[in-house]
Design an enzyme around this catalytic site. Sequence first.
Site, PDB file in Angstrom:
ATOM      1  N   ASN A 228      37.521  34.682  32.934  1.00  0.00           N
ATOM      2  CA  ASN A 228      36.101  34.547  32.670  1.00  0.00           C
ATOM      3  C   ASN A 228      35.835  34.183  31.284  1.00  0.00           C
ATOM      4  OD1 ASN A 228      33.388  35.033  32.127  1.00  0.00           O
ATOM      5  ND2 ASN A 228      33.267  37.075  32.964  1.00  0.00           N
TER       6      ASN A 228
ATOM      7  N   CYS B 140      26.740  35.140  30.372  1.00  0.00           N
ATOM      8  CA  CYS B 140      27.417  34.167  31.233  1.00  0.00           C
ATOM      9  C   CYS B 140      26.634  33.086  31.659  1.00  0.00           C
ATOM     10  CB  CYS B 140      28.250  34.839  32.330  1.00  0.00           C
ATOM     11  SG  CYS B 140      29.340  36.135  31.639  1.00  0.00           S
TER      12      CYS B 140
ATOM     13  N   HIS C 275      29.821  30.686  38.355  1.00  0.00           N
ATOM     14  CA  HIS C 275      30.671  31.136  37.054  1.00  0.00           C
ATOM     15  C   HIS C 275      31.783  31.904  37.507  1.00  0.00           C
ATOM     16  CE1 HIS C 275      31.195  33.613  33.844  1.00  0.00           C
ATOM     17  NE2 HIS C 275      30.820  34.753  34.378  1.00  0.00           N
TER      18      HIS C 275
HETATM   19  N1  ACO Z   1      45.092  47.211  36.369  1.00  0.00           N
HETATM   20  C1  ACO Z   1      45.408  48.308  37.100  1.00  0.00           C
HETATM   21  N2  ACO Z   1      44.531  49.002  37.714  1.00  0.00           N
HETATM   22  C2  ACO Z   1      43.314  48.800  36.907  1.00  0.00           C
HETATM   23  C3  ACO Z   1      42.620  47.984  36.182  1.00  0.00           C
HETATM   24  C4  ACO Z   1      43.993  47.014  35.847  1.00  0.00           C
HETATM   25  N3  ACO Z   1      43.652  46.040  34.844  1.00  0.00           N
HETATM   26  N4  ACO Z   1      41.654  47.893  36.080  1.00  0.00           N
HETATM   27  C5  ACO Z   1      41.113  48.911  36.675  1.00  0.00           C
HETATM   28  N5  ACO Z   1      41.986  49.716  37.391  1.00  0.00           N
HETATM   29  C6  ACO Z   1      42.220  50.605  38.227  1.00  0.00           C
HETATM   30  C7  ACO Z   1      40.770  51.713  37.995  1.00  0.00           C
HETATM   31  O1  ACO Z   1      41.354  52.631  36.928  1.00  0.00           O
HETATM   32  C8  ACO Z   1      40.802  52.360  39.430  1.00  0.00           C
HETATM   33  O2  ACO Z   1      41.859  53.402  39.467  1.00  0.00           O
HETATM   34  P1  ACO Z   1      41.420  54.783  39.922  1.00  0.00           P
HETATM   35  O3  ACO Z   1      41.285  54.479  41.707  1.00  0.00           O
HETATM   36  O4  ACO Z   1      42.711  55.417  40.039  1.00  0.00           O
HETATM   37  O5  ACO Z   1      40.225  55.584  39.191  1.00  0.00           O
HETATM   38  C9  ACO Z   1      41.190  51.404  40.399  1.00  0.00           C
HETATM   39  O6  ACO Z   1      41.919  50.446  39.578  1.00  0.00           O
HETATM   40  C10 ACO Z   1      40.181  50.696  41.026  1.00  0.00           C
HETATM   41  O7  ACO Z   1      38.831  50.567  39.885  1.00  0.00           O
HETATM   42  P2  ACO Z   1      37.650  49.609  40.218  1.00  0.00           P
HETATM   43  O8  ACO Z   1      36.777  49.490  38.916  1.00  0.00           O
HETATM   44  O9  ACO Z   1      36.880  50.311  41.543  1.00  0.00           O
HETATM   45  O10 ACO Z   1      38.241  48.322  40.649  1.00  0.00           O
HETATM   46  P3  ACO Z   1      37.519  47.040  41.360  1.00  0.00           P
HETATM   47  O11 ACO Z   1      37.829  46.567  42.655  1.00  0.00           O
HETATM   48  O12 ACO Z   1      36.021  47.313  41.583  1.00  0.00           O
HETATM   49  O13 ACO Z   1      37.725  45.775  40.327  1.00  0.00           O
HETATM   50  C11 ACO Z   1      36.645  44.425  38.948  1.00  0.00           C
HETATM   51  C12 ACO Z   1      37.292  45.791  39.107  1.00  0.00           C
HETATM   52  C13 ACO Z   1      37.735  43.457  39.075  1.00  0.00           C
HETATM   53  C14 ACO Z   1      36.064  44.646  37.306  1.00  0.00           C
HETATM   54  C15 ACO Z   1      35.497  44.202  39.493  1.00  0.00           C
HETATM   55  O14 ACO Z   1      34.575  45.494  39.664  1.00  0.00           O
HETATM   56  C16 ACO Z   1      34.562  43.211  38.981  1.00  0.00           C
HETATM   57  O15 ACO Z   1      35.205  42.006  39.162  1.00  0.00           O
HETATM   58  N6  ACO Z   1      33.408  43.250  38.749  1.00  0.00           N
HETATM   59  C17 ACO Z   1      32.569  42.172  38.188  1.00  0.00           C
HETATM   60  C18 ACO Z   1      32.683  41.997  36.906  1.00  0.00           C
HETATM   61  C19 ACO Z   1      32.181  40.677  36.007  1.00  0.00           C
HETATM   62  O16 ACO Z   1      32.169  39.879  36.887  1.00  0.00           O
HETATM   63  N7  ACO Z   1      32.295  40.804  34.944  1.00  0.00           N
HETATM   64  C20 ACO Z   1      31.591  39.662  34.279  1.00  0.00           C
HETATM   65  C21 ACO Z   1      30.223  39.535  33.931  1.00  0.00           C
HETATM   66  S1  ACO Z   1      30.034  38.465  32.866  1.00  0.00           S
HETATM   67  C22 ACO Z   1      29.558  38.645  31.336  1.00  0.00           C
HETATM   68  O17 ACO Z   1      28.307  38.553  31.143  1.00  0.00           O
HETATM   69  C23 ACO Z   1      30.274  39.080  30.053  1.00  0.00           C
END
Ligand code: ACO
Length: 321
Positions: free
Chosen positions: A278, A111, A248
């Site tokens: 993204n 990214c 980003h």
């Molecule tokens: N729908 C419903 N529930 C979900 C989903 C979904 N799509 N995805 C995860 N959950 C659930 C999980 O299983 C978890 O359930 P549990 O509590 O029963 O175990 C719960 O939601 C919370 O999951 P978390 O992973 O703790 O959720 P979080 O608030 O951290 O959000 C997210 C997840 C959106 C991925 C966040 O961590 C994030 O945005 N991180 C940064 C990611 C990013 O920027 N990546 C791109 C990098 S760019 C590159 O180089 C490609």
Amino acid sequence: MNAKIIGTGWQLPAYEADNDYLSTLVETSDEWITERTGIRKRHLAKEETTTSLAAGAAKKALADAGLPAEEIDLLIVATITSDTVTPSTACRVQAELGAVHAVAFDINAACSGFLYAVHMADAFIKSGVYRKALLIGAETLSKLVDWTDRGTCVLFGDGAGAAVLAASDQGGIAAQSLGSNGSKWEVLSCMGRPNGNPVCREQREPGYLQMNGQEVFKFAVKTVPLCIEDALEKAGLSPDDIDHFLLHQANKRIIQSVAKRLKQPEEKFPMNIGQCANTSAASLPILLAQMKEQGRLHPGEKLVLSGFGAGLTWGACVMEW
Ligand code: ACO
């Protein structure tokens, strides 16, 4: 002489998949995705390829700059989803455009890729090695995503953005700050295709994109403000001097957190994550090109572009429009 952006363009696949569609594939909901990320829909490639999206955005950027493709002497595509392992997407785009005088190659910095490309082009233009550069961020992440993993498949989209850079004695790129931390590579990775080498017993299974979302989140909210502050210090500016912070588009909450840490109003942080999700290396040039098209960028305004991603990699660039 500084390197200055003189034209931009963007291209998205025609097919739009909203959050409700994804809830037919995995156990998720529009409410969860919107609240946690700000994403409402994403464009997914059906007929399009990384090359065709890149070429589409590039043609618009060249038209915007009023330049024929033959005048480009440096062509860089930032991508982690090249259609072919070799040749590079850049070489295929070069052929499509007829940019016959360009040196063309891809870079892989996930990214942060577009910012790494800007960094290189700026150095080449400042040193006089090249005069006019075409930089493209292009991705079809839909082919790297595990469509059974709700933790990642809801986050990504396909698309391309492009910018033409040329030497200028007015405005342009003032300062940059880039970094990498390879020791954290496993936080966000894609092992890719199987290894068919008959004499090698591979230790890891090939596979789709996998990510420790919370680790990436923590890394982003900590590193991006520091990186922006470093670039601003090099430019002799403060956050208050900046008109637009283009970040980003990975997660709305990350962008809001960065705004808070820099003590800046959210209105200075434009977003298209709701429509595009993204798009990795394409995210920043798409946002930039859409803002230009919408008449939201004015000569003399000061911009910060900043991104982060797999590697881990990050970067920030300060420029006068
Ligand atoms: N729908 C419903 N529930 C979900 C989903 C979904 N799509 N995805 C995860 N959950 C659930 C999980 O299983 C978890 O359930 P549990 O509590 O029963 O175990 C719960 O939601 C919370 O999951 P978390 O992973 O703790 O959720 P979080 O608030 O951290 O959000 C997210 C997840 C959106 C991925 C966040 O961590 C994030 O945005 N991180 C940064 C990611 C990013 O920027 N990546 C791109 C990098 S760019 C590159 O180089 C490609």
